[in-house]
Design a protein around this motif. Sequence first.
Motif, PDB file in Angstrom:
ATOM      1  N   ARG A 162       0.795  -1.214  -0.007  1.00  0.00           N
ATOM      2  CA  ARG A 162      -0.048  -0.038  -0.053  1.00  0.00           C
ATOM      3  C   ARG A 162       0.895   1.212   0.035  1.00  0.00           C
ATOM      4  O   ARG A 162       2.100   1.242   0.205  1.00  0.00           O
ATOM      5  N   LYS A 163       0.177   2.353  -0.480  1.00  0.00           N
ATOM      6  CA  LYS A 163       0.903   3.647  -0.525  1.00  0.00           C
ATOM      7  C   LYS A 163       0.358   4.551   0.647  1.00  0.00           C
ATOM      8  O   LYS A 163      -0.946   4.002   1.115  1.00  0.00           O
ATOM      9  N   GLU A 164       0.866   5.762   0.891  1.00  0.00           N
ATOM     10  CA  GLU A 164       0.309   6.664   2.201  1.00  0.00           C
ATOM     11  C   GLU A 164      -1.222   6.807   1.566  1.00  0.00           C
ATOM     12  O   GLU A 164      -1.597   6.974   0.638  1.00  0.00           O
ATOM     13  N   GLY A 165      -1.967   6.758   2.920  1.00  0.00           N
ATOM     14  CA  GLY A 165      -3.374   7.116   2.863  1.00  0.00           C
ATOM     15  C   GLY A 165      -4.358   5.779   2.598  1.00  0.00           C
ATOM     16  O   GLY A 165      -5.423   5.952   2.823  1.00  0.00           O
ATOM     17  N   MET A 166      -3.898   4.729   2.289  1.00  0.00           N
ATOM     18  CA  MET A 166      -4.574   3.463   1.817  1.00  0.00           C
ATOM     19  C   MET A 166      -4.684   2.398   3.222  1.00  0.00           C
ATOM     20  O   MET A 166      -3.893   2.580   4.020  1.00  0.00           O
ATOM     21  N   GLU A 167      -5.863   1.901   3.216  1.00  0.00           N
ATOM     22  CA  GLU A 167      -5.762   0.791   4.260  1.00  0.00           C
ATOM     23  C   GLU A 167      -5.161  -0.413   3.509  1.00  0.00           C
ATOM     24  O   GLU A 167      -5.294  -0.434   2.213  1.00  0.00           O
ATOM     25  N   ARG A 168      -5.000  -1.391   4.173  1.00  0.00           N
ATOM     26  CA  ARG A 168      -4.432  -2.456   3.875  1.00  0.00           C
ATOM     27  C   ARG A 168      -5.465  -3.302   2.903  1.00  0.00           C
ATOM     28  O   ARG A 168      -5.209  -3.975   1.952  1.00  0.00           O
ATOM     29  N   LYS A 169      -6.835  -3.186   3.356  1.00  0.00           N
ATOM     30  CA  LYS A 169      -7.829  -4.099   2.578  1.00  0.00           C
ATOM     31  C   LYS A 169      -7.982  -3.283   1.291  1.00  0.00           C
ATOM     32  O   LYS A 169      -8.812  -4.001   0.449  1.00  0.00           O
ATOM     33  N   ASP A 170      -7.626  -2.169   0.881  1.00  0.00           N
ATOM     34  CA  ASP A 170      -7.862  -1.325  -0.243  1.00  0.00           C
ATOM     35  C   ASP A 170      -7.037  -2.390  -1.439  1.00  0.00           C
ATOM     36  O   ASP A 170      -7.111  -2.163  -2.490  1.00  0.00           O
TER      37      ASP A 170
END
Length: 331
Positions: A92-100
């Motif tokens: 993931r990148k900044e601002g994302m949750e892992r479930k994204d």
Amino acid sequence: MAAPIKVVITGAAGQIAYSLVYQVASGAVFGPAQPVVLHLLDIAPMMGVLEGVVMELADSALPLLAGVVPTANPEEAFRDVAAAFLVGAMPRKEGMERKDLLSANVRIFKEQGQALDKVARKDVRVLVVGNPANTNALICSKYAPSIPKENFTAMTRLDQNRAQSQLAAKLGVPVQDVKNVIIWGNHSSTQFPDASNAIVKIGGADKPVPAAINDDAYLKSTFVSTVQKRGAAVIAARKMSSALSAAKAASDHMRDWFLGTGDRWVSMGVVSDGSYGTPKDIVFSFPVTVSNGKWKIVEGLTISDFARQQLDITGKELAEEKQDALDVCKD
Ligand SMILES: NC(=O)C1=CN([C@@H]2O[C@H](COP(=O)(O)OP(=O)(O)OC[C@H]3O[C@@H](n4cnc5c(N)ncnc54)[C@H](O)[C@@H]3O)[C@@H](O)[C@H]2O)C=CC1
Ligand SMILES: O=C([O-])CC(=O)C(=O)O
């Protein structure tokens, strides 16, 4: 010297693997008397980068490294492996949750489950690191029906190591003098880092961590949220997700699974049997002990009202992720 075992690392050209290959090949995971043949899987466009990793492994002159097989073919990578580190997936990148990451990554674990089912040893021990790790591990197991469910685990050891380190710093003791902190649930911001059964060695004597810290508000708020958000804090600082510490945690997880946990509990995401009132058939992180290569959930712990709420929140998230993942895998 024992006969070599075959060990696969996926995402082998990526960040985590760059630290992990050395730990596995140096004996830190399977012990100083166990040679390994490393199977390194990545996707076809990364074969050039992977060749560089293979060169560096050769240049490290590692006595326990009995062979290296770089490949973009899952069936070649998984053939006859005794241990599988499934790291390869998008971070993931900044601002994302892992479930994204679920819709992008879960198909990888469907395909790799199918390949493991076909060609891996039936006693292969699988550690899923790629996010969202719990749900990816569940899907991988579902598509590998000939391998026991108990052989699929997800990594929450990095969260455990983070929690142990936070407590040791708060108490001013070496990190190894804190044990039995638990990570419950999902490797996500709903996880519940729980110090209520943790023990610290102070002045040669064992003491409960809650009594030694004597600050319930800290243990229920700052401690929990610091551990829950640590991955995001590293991304904010590094602009890339944790890699060195993730590789160390993957090594710790697999080493304890193969060599045992002694008198310590460790946290692993495992297929839930409904213990502690959690939903069945999701991959939920529990405290476990390992002996003779088999993990067992620590039983009989008291769950406070606060803990109950936390377990329910993270269990609900995992049940929702499971449904989303099954929907993605339908096509
Ligand atoms: N469970 C945990 O505690 C942690 C999990 N992670 C997760 O681990 C994963 C890997 O992270 P990094 O190594 O930093 O990422 P990275 O982007 O540096 O490396 C990932 C590698 O996987 C490869 N890959 C992609 N699809 C693949 C496939 N189908 N088969 C084989 N390889 C494939 C990519 O080509 C790349 O080389 C991410 O999903 C990240 O979020 C990261 C830290 C901790
Ligand atoms: O935060 C991330 O995306 C990477 C990870 O899982 C972690 O560091 O715990």
